[in-house]
Design an enzyme around this catalytic site. Sequence first.
Site, PDB file in Angstrom:
ATOM      1  N   ILE A   6       0.792  -1.345   0.072  1.00 47.82           N
ATOM      2  CA  ILE A   6      -0.007  -0.106  -0.025  1.00 47.82           C
ATOM      3  C   ILE A   6       0.818   1.166   0.010  1.00 47.82           C
ATOM      4  O   ILE A   6       2.017   1.505   0.814  1.00 47.82           O
ATOM      5  CB  ILE A   6      -0.922   0.099   1.126  1.00 47.82           C
ATOM      6  CG1 ILE A   6      -1.913  -1.331   1.283  1.00 47.82           C
ATOM      7  CG2 ILE A   6      -1.733   1.064   1.417  1.00 47.82           C
ATOM      8  CD1 ILE A   6      -2.703  -1.605   2.612  1.00 47.82           C
ATOM      9  N   ASN A  78      -2.493   4.053  -3.711  1.00 51.88           N
ATOM     10  CA  ASN A  78      -3.037   5.322  -2.940  1.00 51.88           C
ATOM     11  C   ASN A  78      -2.529   6.737  -2.958  1.00 51.88           C
ATOM     12  O   ASN A  78      -3.361   7.674  -2.734  1.00 51.88           O
ATOM     13  CB  ASN A  78      -3.503   4.696  -1.621  1.00 51.88           C
ATOM     14  CG  ASN A  78      -4.004   5.657  -0.702  1.00 51.88           C
ATOM     15  OD1 ASN A  78      -4.933   6.168  -0.843  1.00 51.88           O
ATOM     16  ND2 ASN A  78      -3.295   6.350   0.164  1.00 51.88           N
ATOM     17  N   TYR A 144      -4.519  17.821 -11.485  1.00 52.17           N
ATOM     18  CA  TYR A 144      -5.241  16.674 -10.732  1.00 52.17           C
ATOM     19  C   TYR A 144      -6.115  15.714 -11.635  1.00 52.17           C
ATOM     20  O   TYR A 144      -5.995  14.601 -11.828  1.00 52.17           O
ATOM     21  CB  TYR A 144      -5.943  17.140  -9.625  1.00 52.17           C
ATOM     22  CG  TYR A 144      -6.578  15.998  -8.781  1.00 52.17           C
ATOM     23  CD1 TYR A 144      -5.650  15.063  -8.102  1.00 52.17           C
ATOM     24  CD2 TYR A 144      -7.887  16.065  -8.291  1.00 52.17           C
ATOM     25  CE1 TYR A 144      -6.340  13.979  -7.144  1.00 52.17           C
ATOM     26  CE2 TYR A 144      -8.391  14.921  -7.602  1.00 52.17           C
ATOM     27  CZ  TYR A 144      -7.471  14.162  -6.836  1.00 52.17           C
ATOM     28  OH  TYR A 144      -7.969  13.046  -6.190  1.00 52.17           O
ATOM     29  N   LYS A 148      -5.409  12.064 -12.706  1.00 56.11           N
ATOM     30  CA  LYS A 148      -6.427  10.890 -12.423  1.00 56.11           C
ATOM     31  C   LYS A 148      -7.288  10.294 -13.710  1.00 56.11           C
ATOM     32  O   LYS A 148      -7.503   8.940 -13.793  1.00 56.11           O
ATOM     33  CB  LYS A 148      -7.429  11.243 -11.496  1.00 56.11           C
ATOM     34  CG  LYS A 148      -6.850  11.619  -9.984  1.00 56.11           C
ATOM     35  CD  LYS A 148      -6.192  10.469  -9.499  1.00 56.11           C
ATOM     36  CE  LYS A 148      -5.806  10.729  -8.009  1.00 56.11           C
ATOM     37  NZ  LYS A 148      -5.104   9.719  -7.354  1.00 56.11           N
ATOM     38  N   THR A 177      -9.634  14.119   5.017  1.00 57.08           N
ATOM     39  CA  THR A 177      -8.112  13.665   4.891  1.00 57.08           C
ATOM     40  C   THR A 177      -7.562  15.219   4.925  1.00 57.08           C
ATOM     41  O   THR A 177      -7.975  16.382   4.629  1.00 57.08           O
ATOM     42  CB  THR A 177      -7.600  12.892   3.735  1.00 57.08           C
ATOM     43  OG1 THR A 177      -7.912  13.504   2.636  1.00 57.08           O
ATOM     44  CG2 THR A 177      -8.545  11.446   3.935  1.00 57.08           C
TER      45      THR A 177
END
Length: 239
Positions: A6, A78, A144, A148, A177
């Site tokens: 991860i 991630n 961004y 993605k 977050t």
Amino acid sequence: METFIITGASKGIGLALSKQLAESGHQVIGIARTQPEDWTGALFISHDLTDIAGISKVMSRAATEISAEAEAVTLVNNAGTVEPIGFAAANDGQDIEKSITLNLTAPMALSSAFLGGTESIKTRRIVNISSGAGRKQVKGWSAYCAGKAGLDHYTTCLDAEYENLKAVSVAPGIIDTGMQEKIRESGEEDFPQIEHFRDYKRSGKLSTPEDTASGLIQLMQRPDFNELPVLLDLRELPK
């Protein structure tokens, strides 16, 4: 028992996912710049993923630590960044490069090294953490969105290329977050939707990293996981 590698495992979704999987008896190998004090996984590898040249060595080390008892091995890409926030003309070239490196180039390099280092393992999975921003335009997030979107399409190629691999790209929703903190600190001139995101926080509409991690685990444990579409939204999973 399964093995999970991860990235971005030091905080947010990555840390919550690592803890829950480790507590369930799985082997967890975490990768991030700094090891958290409450790390509970089997191994933590400290590495800045913008250092692409070092990724093959990082994955080589991770691959040698995979338990012989692992029934499956999953790479969870991630780690990511929402910066730079601002209209395209205001984005510095170095900031754009860092964004694309972390959101797209690093997952590609990690996936390549993972595939090369786990050829003998029968069941392999790659779970890329994407975003709804990769599937629609968002003013102020051009870098961004582009990163993605590229990650989504790269994942479709991975899934098509390998018979003993299932790859998915998952939009996890809006989560409370550090990334959300950065978004709320931006100005309306850079991000016209800023008030919507501030309202998500004020009204308690943000998901917790723990709930999101639980949803990802449920996704990966689905008996029909290999038959799922490549592009997924954690909030709209097929029944």
